[in-house]
Design a protein around this motif. Structure first.
Motif, PDB file in Angstrom:
ATOM      1  N   GLU A  40      38.281 -26.220 -24.083  1.00  0.00           N
ATOM      2  CA  GLU A  40      37.351 -25.426 -24.878  1.00  0.00           C
ATOM      3  C   GLU A  40      36.098 -25.206 -24.031  1.00  0.00           C
ATOM      4  OE1 GLU A  40      37.526 -24.209 -27.955  1.00  0.00           O
ATOM      5  OE2 GLU A  40      39.306 -25.193 -28.820  1.00  0.00           O
ATOM      6  N   ALA A  41      35.448 -24.052 -24.214  1.00  0.00           N
ATOM      7  CA  ALA A  41      34.209 -23.749 -23.495  1.00  0.00           C
ATOM      8  C   ALA A  41      33.123 -23.375 -24.497  1.00  0.00           C
ATOM      9  CB  ALA A  41      34.432 -22.605 -22.505  1.00  0.00           C
ATOM     10  N   GLU A  42      31.966 -23.986 -24.353  1.00  0.00           N
ATOM     11  CA  GLU A  42      30.799 -23.657 -25.170  1.00  0.00           C
ATOM     12  C   GLU A  42      29.698 -23.163 -24.236  1.00  0.00           C
ATOM     13  OE1 GLU A  42      30.709 -23.802 -28.422  1.00  0.00           O
ATOM     14  OE2 GLU A  42      32.587 -24.902 -28.765  1.00  0.00           O
ATOM     15  N   HIS A  43      29.007 -22.100 -24.627  1.00  0.00           N
ATOM     16  CA  HIS A  43      27.923 -21.535 -23.828  1.00  0.00           C
ATOM     17  C   HIS A  43      26.606 -21.938 -24.481  1.00  0.00           C
ATOM     18  CE1 HIS A  43      30.780 -18.956 -21.569  1.00  0.00           C
ATOM     19  NE2 HIS A  43      31.472 -19.105 -22.685  1.00  0.00           N
ATOM     20  N   LEU A  44      25.858 -22.826 -23.809  1.00  0.00           N
ATOM     21  CA  LEU A  44      24.659 -23.413 -24.408  1.00  0.00           C
ATOM     22  C   LEU A  44      23.496 -23.412 -23.419  1.00  0.00           C
ATOM     23  CD1 LEU A  44      26.333 -26.628 -25.894  1.00  0.00           C
ATOM     24  CD2 LEU A  44      25.850 -24.509 -27.131  1.00  0.00           C
ATOM     25  N   PRO A  45      22.273 -23.132 -23.886  1.00  0.00           N
ATOM     26  CA  PRO A  45      21.102 -23.326 -23.023  1.00  0.00           C
ATOM     27  C   PRO A  45      20.774 -24.814 -22.959  1.00  0.00           C
ATOM     28  CG  PRO A  45      20.428 -22.493 -25.167  1.00  0.00           C
ATOM     29  CD  PRO A  45      21.925 -22.529 -25.179  1.00  0.00           C
ATOM     30  N   PHE A  46      20.690 -25.334 -21.752  1.00  0.00           N
ATOM     31  CA  PHE A  46      20.450 -26.762 -21.556  1.00  0.00           C
ATOM     32  C   PHE A  46      19.051 -27.015 -20.995  1.00  0.00           C
ATOM     33  CE2 PHE A  46      25.076 -26.869 -21.642  1.00  0.00           C
ATOM     34  CZ  PHE A  46      25.351 -28.079 -22.261  1.00  0.00           C
ATOM     35  N   LEU A  47      18.522 -28.156 -21.360  1.00  0.00           N
ATOM     36  CA  LEU A  47      17.286 -28.670 -20.777  1.00  0.00           C
ATOM     37  C   LEU A  47      17.661 -29.791 -19.828  1.00  0.00           C
ATOM     38  CD1 LEU A  47      14.060 -28.808 -20.963  1.00  0.00           C
ATOM     39  CD2 LEU A  47      14.471 -30.729 -22.498  1.00  0.00           C
ATOM     40  N   LEU A  48      17.250 -29.693 -18.568  1.00  0.00           N
ATOM     41  CA  LEU A  48      17.530 -30.755 -17.607  1.00  0.00           C
ATOM     42  C   LEU A  48      16.409 -31.780 -17.663  1.00  0.00           C
ATOM     43  CD1 LEU A  48      19.083 -30.620 -14.166  1.00  0.00           C
ATOM     44  CD2 LEU A  48      16.898 -31.770 -14.372  1.00  0.00           C
ATOM     45  N   ASP A  49      16.781 -33.040 -17.886  1.00  0.00           N
ATOM     46  CA  ASP A  49      15.825 -34.137 -17.992  1.00  0.00           C
ATOM     47  C   ASP A  49      16.135 -35.142 -16.887  1.00  0.00           C
ATOM     48  OD1 ASP A  49      13.744 -35.697 -19.404  1.00  0.00           O
ATOM     49  OD2 ASP A  49      15.406 -37.068 -19.806  1.00  0.00           O
ATOM     50  N   ALA A  50      15.333 -35.132 -15.823  1.00  0.00           N
ATOM     51  CA  ALA A  50      15.532 -36.042 -14.694  1.00  0.00           C
ATOM     52  C   ALA A  50      14.366 -37.024 -14.649  1.00  0.00           C
ATOM     53  CB  ALA A  50      15.618 -35.262 -13.392  1.00  0.00           C
ATOM     54  N   THR A  51      14.667 -38.321 -14.640  1.00  0.00           N
ATOM     55  CA  THR A  51      13.639 -39.343 -14.653  1.00  0.00           C
ATOM     56  C   THR A  51      13.403 -39.895 -13.250  1.00  0.00           C
ATOM     57  OG1 THR A  51      15.253 -41.076 -15.154  1.00  0.00           O
ATOM     58  CG2 THR A  51      14.209 -39.971 -17.023  1.00  0.00           C
ATOM     59  N   ALA A  52      12.292 -40.596 -13.094  1.00  0.00           N
ATOM     60  CA  ALA A  52      11.907 -41.128 -11.785  1.00  0.00           C
ATOM     61  C   ALA A  52      12.910 -42.156 -11.266  1.00  0.00           C
ATOM     62  CB  ALA A  52      10.513 -41.750 -11.870  1.00  0.00           C
ATOM     63  N   ASP A  53      13.643 -42.809 -12.167  1.00  0.00           N
ATOM     64  CA  ASP A  53      14.602 -43.831 -11.722  1.00  0.00           C
ATOM     65  C   ASP A  53      15.962 -43.247 -11.354  1.00  0.00           C
ATOM     66  OD1 ASP A  53      15.611 -43.156 -14.173  1.00  0.00           O
ATOM     67  OD2 ASP A  53      15.395 -45.135 -15.081  1.00  0.00           O
ATOM     68  N   GLY A  54      16.048 -41.908 -11.321  1.00  0.00           N
ATOM     69  CA  GLY A  54      17.271 -41.269 -10.858  1.00  0.00           C
ATOM     70  C   GLY A  54      18.247 -40.862 -11.946  1.00  0.00           C
ATOM     71  N   ARG A  55      17.951 -41.160 -13.204  1.00  0.00           N
ATOM     72  CA  ARG A  55      18.846 -40.762 -14.282  1.00  0.00           C
ATOM     73  C   ARG A  55      18.669 -39.271 -14.581  1.00  0.00           C
ATOM     74  NH1 ARG A  55      17.777 -43.896 -19.437  1.00  0.00           N
ATOM     75  NH2 ARG A  55      15.617 -43.635 -18.737  1.00  0.00           N
ATOM     76  N   THR A  56      19.780 -38.602 -14.851  1.00  0.00           N
ATOM     77  CA  THR A  56      19.746 -37.178 -15.171  1.00  0.00           C
ATOM     78  C   THR A  56      20.518 -36.933 -16.458  1.00  0.00           C
ATOM     79  OG1 THR A  56      19.656 -36.594 -12.824  1.00  0.00           O
ATOM     80  CG2 THR A  56      20.278 -34.851 -14.352  1.00  0.00           C
ATOM     81  N   ARG A  57      19.890 -36.189 -17.365  1.00  0.00           N
ATOM     82  CA  ARG A  57      20.540 -35.819 -18.622  1.00  0.00           C
ATOM     83  C   ARG A  57      20.434 -34.309 -18.814  1.00  0.00           C
ATOM     84  NH1 ARG A  57      17.961 -38.705 -23.573  1.00  0.00           N
ATOM     85  NH2 ARG A  57      16.091 -37.788 -22.649  1.00  0.00           N
ATOM     86  N   LEU A  58      21.400 -33.756 -19.533  1.00  0.00           N
ATOM     87  CA  LEU A  58      21.345 -32.377 -19.988  1.00  0.00           C
ATOM     88  C   LEU A  58      21.282 -32.419 -21.511  1.00  0.00           C
ATOM     89  CD1 LEU A  58      24.091 -30.819 -17.689  1.00  0.00           C
ATOM     90  CD2 LEU A  58      21.619 -30.415 -17.525  1.00  0.00           C
ATOM     91  N   LEU A  59      20.261 -31.795 -22.062  1.00  0.00           N
ATOM     92  CA  LEU A  59      20.040 -31.836 -23.503  1.00  0.00           C
ATOM     93  C   LEU A  59      20.198 -30.441 -24.087  1.00  0.00           C
ATOM     94  CD1 LEU A  59      16.792 -34.040 -23.442  1.00  0.00           C
ATOM     95  CD2 LEU A  59      19.187 -34.788 -23.449  1.00  0.00           C
ATOM     96  N   ALA A  60      20.840 -30.355 -25.247  1.00  0.00           N
ATOM     97  CA  ALA A  60      21.062 -29.063 -25.883  1.00  0.00           C
ATOM     98  C   ALA A  60      21.235 -29.282 -27.383  1.00  0.00           C
ATOM     99  CB  ALA A  60      22.297 -28.382 -25.299  1.00  0.00           C
ATOM    100  N   HIS A  61      21.452 -28.192 -28.090  1.00  0.00           N
ATOM    101  CA  HIS A  61      21.776 -28.296 -29.518  1.00  0.00           C
ATOM    102  C   HIS A  61      22.803 -27.237 -29.869  1.00  0.00           C
ATOM    103  CE1 HIS A  61      19.260 -24.752 -30.388  1.00  0.00           C
ATOM    104  NE2 HIS A  61      18.368 -25.288 -29.587  1.00  0.00           N
ATOM    105  N   VAL A  62      23.573 -27.520 -30.903  1.00  0.00           N
ATOM    106  CA  VAL A  62      24.592 -26.587 -31.372  1.00  0.00           C
ATOM    107  C   VAL A  62      24.404 -26.382 -32.865  1.00  0.00           C
ATOM    108  CG1 VAL A  62      26.255 -27.279 -29.603  1.00  0.00           C
ATOM    109  CG2 VAL A  62      26.289 -28.419 -31.838  1.00  0.00           C
ATOM    110  N   ALA A  63      24.947 -25.281 -33.365  1.00  0.00           N
ATOM    111  CA  ALA A  63      24.921 -25.042 -34.799  1.00  0.00           C
ATOM    112  C   ALA A  63      25.728 -26.117 -35.522  1.00  0.00           C
ATOM    113  CB  ALA A  63      25.507 -23.666 -35.099  1.00  0.00           C
ATOM    114  N   GLY A  64      25.241 -26.532 -36.673  1.00  0.00           N
ATOM    115  CA  GLY A  64      25.970 -27.535 -37.436  1.00  0.00           C
ATOM    116  C   GLY A  64      27.374 -27.088 -37.783  1.00  0.00           C
ATOM    117  N   ALA A  65      27.578 -25.751 -37.878  1.00  0.00           N
ATOM    118  CA  ALA A  65      28.899 -25.219 -38.204  1.00  0.00           C
ATOM    119  C   ALA A  65      29.851 -25.249 -37.010  1.00  0.00           C
ATOM    120  CB  ALA A  65      28.766 -23.785 -38.711  1.00  0.00           C
TER     121      ALA A  65
END
Length: 217
Positions: A38-63
């Protein structure tokens, strides 16, 4: 992803920039019955911390069933595409000398590998929306902010979305930008791109330089 050494981008800073400038990612996951993808097209926020951890944050419709169907901690891939475009062989000076040139496609792409985690809480979702808004409104003369909307209306909208967190453990970057071509042909292609309005791709090609420059960096 096929990744010849000449096209590999090792700089996390560069890869982070490509993601931030091209926020719409393609989230790829296994189907619930494990028979396909499955493929979802989402705008992501890149969250990179000083200790080297990287996260991608997004949201989807509840439906959207993705947040109910995906297994907690399941492996996923998110693909981001940067500058890209067709290069005509006619743009190369060498073509007019020997005709031994062919068309190609130049592009930048980042693959983010990691695990997915559903964050169905209002504080997380509100924070993601606020940060995404600040990032993409930054260039506006009068940036829109969440406080501009009535509190009850905003709360209603937030109640209809669910947060997604991708904990990234590997970033693969590919910048196939004619690094392996002769300097004169590269310059010819860059000038052709600029003349045809493809300034983003031309800028990326100037940035990476040729194979010799990359090896010395």
């Amino acid at each position: 992803m096929y990744l010849p050494a000449a096209f590999a981008e090792p700089s996390a800073e560069v890869l982070h920039r490509i993601v931030r400038e091209n926020a719409l990612g393609v989230l790829l996951r296994r189907t619930p019955d494990d028979t396909g993808f499955e493929a979802e097209h989402l705008p992501f926020l890149l969250d990179a911390t000083a200790d080297g951890r990287t996260r991608l944050l997004a949201h989807v419709a509840g439906a959207n069933p993705v947040w109910r169907e995906v297994g907690e901690g399941a492996r996923v891939l998110v693909v981001f595409r940067g500058a890209q475009g067709y290069i005509s062989p006619s743009s190369y000076p060498g073509k007019h000398e020997t005709h031994r040139r062919v068309p190609t496609w130049a592009y930048e792409v980042v693959h983010a590998h990691g695990t997915i985690h559903v964050r169905d809480d209002e504080a997380f979702v509100r924070g993601v929306v606020a940060r995404l808004t600040r990032q993409h409104e930054a260039a506006e003369a009068v940036p829109w902010k969440m406080g501009d909307a009535p509190a009850d209306y905003l709360a209603e909208q937030l109640a209809h979305i669910v947060g997604i967190e991708i904990r990234v453990d590997r970033l693969d970057g590919k910048r196939k930008l004619n690094q392996h071509h002769a300097a004169a042909d590269r310059e010819g292609a860059i000038r052709w791109l600029e003349a045809t309005g493809q300034v983003g791709l031309a800028r990326a090609m100037r940035e990476v330089g040729g194979v010799a420059q990359t090896a010395k960096a």
